[in-house]
Design an enzyme around this catalytic site. Sequence first.
Site, mmCIF file in Angstrom:
data_model
loop_
_atom_site.group_PDB
_atom_site.id
_atom_site.type_symbol
_atom_site.label_atom_id
_atom_site.label_comp_id
_atom_site.label_asym_id
_atom_site.label_seq_id
_atom_site.Cartn_x
_atom_site.Cartn_y
_atom_site.Cartn_z
ATOM 1 N N SER A 123 0.823 -1.216 0.000
ATOM 2 C CA SER A 123 0.000 0.000 0.000
ATOM 3 C C SER A 123 0.855 1.263 0.000
ATOM 4 O O SER A 123 0.326 2.358 0.035
ATOM 5 C CB SER A 123 -0.928 0.009 1.212
ATOM 6 O OG SER A 123 -0.159 -0.077 2.388
ATOM 7 N N HIS A 146 -2.111 -2.253 -6.426
ATOM 8 C CA HIS A 146 -2.618 -1.972 -5.084
ATOM 9 C C HIS A 146 -4.146 -1.993 -5.054
ATOM 10 O O HIS A 146 -4.794 -1.070 -5.532
ATOM 11 C CB HIS A 146 -2.079 -0.604 -4.608
ATOM 12 C CG HIS A 146 -2.549 -0.240 -3.232
ATOM 13 N ND1 HIS A 146 -2.751 1.061 -2.836
ATOM 14 C CD2 HIS A 146 -2.895 -1.015 -2.178
ATOM 15 C CE1 HIS A 146 -3.198 1.060 -1.581
ATOM 16 N NE2 HIS A 146 -3.290 -0.174 -1.157
ATOM 17 N N GLU A 158 -4.677 0.630 -7.993
ATOM 18 C CA GLU A 158 -3.576 1.481 -8.466
ATOM 19 C C GLU A 158 -2.513 0.583 -9.096
ATOM 20 O O GLU A 158 -2.106 -0.417 -8.510
ATOM 21 C CB GLU A 158 -2.968 2.265 -7.293
ATOM 22 C CG GLU A 158 -3.921 3.301 -6.731
ATOM 23 C CD GLU A 158 -3.398 4.009 -5.492
ATOM 24 O OE1 GLU A 158 -3.633 5.219 -5.367
ATOM 25 O OE2 GLU A 158 -2.762 3.359 -4.638
ATOM 26 N N ASN A 197 -4.016 6.817 -0.995
ATOM 27 C CA ASN A 197 -3.638 6.890 0.423
ATOM 28 C C ASN A 197 -2.850 8.157 0.726
ATOM 29 O O ASN A 197 -2.960 8.712 1.815
ATOM 30 C CB ASN A 197 -2.825 5.658 0.832
ATOM 31 C CG ASN A 197 -3.723 4.480 1.166
ATOM 32 O OD1 ASN A 197 -4.902 4.660 1.429
ATOM 33 N ND2 ASN A 197 -3.176 3.279 1.148
#
Length: 799
Positions: A123, A146, A158, A197
């Site tokens: 991540s 991801h 992603e 994120n």
Amino acid sequence: MPNFIVKKVAVLGAGVMGAQIAAHCVNAKVPVVLFDLPAKEGPKNGIVLKAIENLKKLNPAPLGDKDDAALIEVANYEDNLDVLAGCDLIIEAIAERMDWKHDLYKKVAPHIAPNAIFASNTSGLSITALSEGFDAGLKERFCGVHFFNPPRYMHLVELIPTAATRSDILDQLEGFLTTTLGKGVVHAKDTPNFIANRVGIFGMLATIYQAEQFGLSVDVVDDLTGKKLGRASSGTFRTADVVGLDTMAHVIKTMQDNLQDDPFFAVYKTPEVLAKLVAAGTLGSKSGAGFYKKVGKDILRLDFASGEYVPGGAKADDLVGRILKEKDPVKKMKSLRESTNKQAQFLWSIFRDAFHYIAIHGATIADNARDIDFAMRWGFGWNVGPFETWQASGWQQVATWVKEDIDAGKALCATPLPAWVFEGPVADKGGVHTSEGSWSISRSTFVPRSNLAVYDRQAFRAPVLGAGAETGATAGVTFFEDDSVRIWHQNDDVLILSFKTKMHVIGPGVVAGMEKAIAEAEKNFKGLVIWHADAAEGGAFSAGADLQAMLPLFMSGGVKAIEPAVSQLQNAHQALKYANIPVVAAVAGLALGGGCELMMHAAKRVAALESYIGLVEVGVGLVPGGGGLKEAAVRAAKDAKGTDLLQFLKNYFTNAATANVSKSALEAQKMGYLGQDDVIVFNAFELLHVAKVEARAMFDAGYRPPMRKLVPVTGRHGIATIGAQLINMRDGGFISAHDFKLGKMIAEVVCGGDIDNGSMVSEQWLLDMERKAFMELLNHPKTQERIMGMMQTGKPVRN
């Protein structure tokens, strides 16, 4: 591009993410092997076996059909590395430690097939650093992939290349992720925490910081930053609890360790309140307490000042609620900026911080503004991305306000907005999204959408505000349109019927639209597809009959006045079933009650995986009245093929009598609402394409509607058998007296009434029984209580 066929996937790591990625591969009928360490005691694959058992208990369910858990192959790194040679895609999903990942890679690398793609589901760790030590051949087939948690439901994946990753590898993977697993792919640059994120966790940290500055409690902040902002209903603090406070702390630490030169570095400090909670083992939902704690039926909130849990449930001020309801984004942002209310000032400040952040970091984290907006929409559940919000609120005006706040020392850092915000193409066009494409800060140009072949399957791609692409609501050629429906086509040989009613409920206008669409399709087209413009963006297929539309009839003429409308609905559904061209229902989201009945009468169904289907009429004290029970009897007879009809009937009866709704299209297939030859589509953006392909194929294969046949029924024998079970349920206190009455009436219809077992009846016979039961119940005071309750509160009444 040659076909990229994934014959088998290996997932390395049976933790929460790894196991759920494996589950979603199985949902999509992709064979998968799940690896973990050999267990120290018990069976050697014990860790993986336990993870697979756990998949059946998780909520929301990772599997579309729990029984499919058995299809996940189990393996460990000691005995089964040879299995990797038969895998075309290997996804590593172990804990976020570079040293552990490198140790595992050394072990598995020699066993990876020469053409297989190797990817890490990290991540936030550097993909380039992860690939160190690979030979050149493996380096060019390695990338980051991801998934977001939970992987079945979160649309975002992603894709993160390194400088060495081959572009054809990325294209192949994008096609597989998009069509087979149903994902929305964005390309991220190899920077800490990638796009969603990075921006999302910054946003949460800024929100926590500003909440403390403005003295707002966690429940008020969540009310302000949830549905009212068009974001996930869990808001900020509840989202942190769901994600896990330890996970959040880990992502923040990645930013602290790798972003020392970032102008916003001070914001990446772990908030004191978060550090205290994690240290105490208070990790959010999984540990029973975090920013919130459930005590009995009460939800308590953490009070930052005292560190104690106190009663929660406080809401946003009415004034701020009214500002957020403003439809014009320009007026809304101006009101927030100029208001003296501290909640409004708080909201302006978190918008300002987000705009400031993406302006400064956009170039380093993503190729273009569109990928940042999609990452936040698909990964964090925002209705509108941050660049879209800025542009819709007036690009220049907002930029000026942000600059004023930076100059006045109100922003989170003193770094000015970059020059591209104020001058050049973006300033001229009034924003980053245009019909030519979306702005790439690093390349100083507008970048069009990807033209990979996989996107030819999406008639209408996810729209971007300001890009002005055609949508399913306006595209194509309109044959007929009113307030209820639009009948249109895309200059080809398939007609499309789209509903425009709220939740696509079925009232007289929709019924008339169906009749019109069938007549036109029979005259000039190869088929008719029923598809709605918001199918891919969380809309419903149809929430059923329009109860509101029936009210005026009921008020003026009583129950009698409604009977013609029920007849009309039954006739419209029969007309769909016996149309001379194939009718294909393109289903996504809720298909309840009348929506389920409508879909059952189509020649074929193409359903998105996330389709929630059921006959739910008993919730409002009614029985299905649009042919749903008649179809249940027809389907049971077909399933039984002359064997014990009652066994097959019980399944359909139980689902209708308990208002059972499928939790996926796969489950709907088991329940009999979808047939085994209906098509399940994983990417809802591909629904229209697949439905049209099916309609054409049926026509080209010489489609004829089914012949009208008599239906064998179980009569008195079936009614008595089902009735005995209902008596036990009523006497055991499992169902109310009114539920018993409803169950009995459903049994009477699906069994064909007071006639001999094995009698043959017409569909019309069953429809007449269904309608008679429906009308009788409408007159019943308990049913009227349920209908009023549902219309007032939206919740079923148990009476």
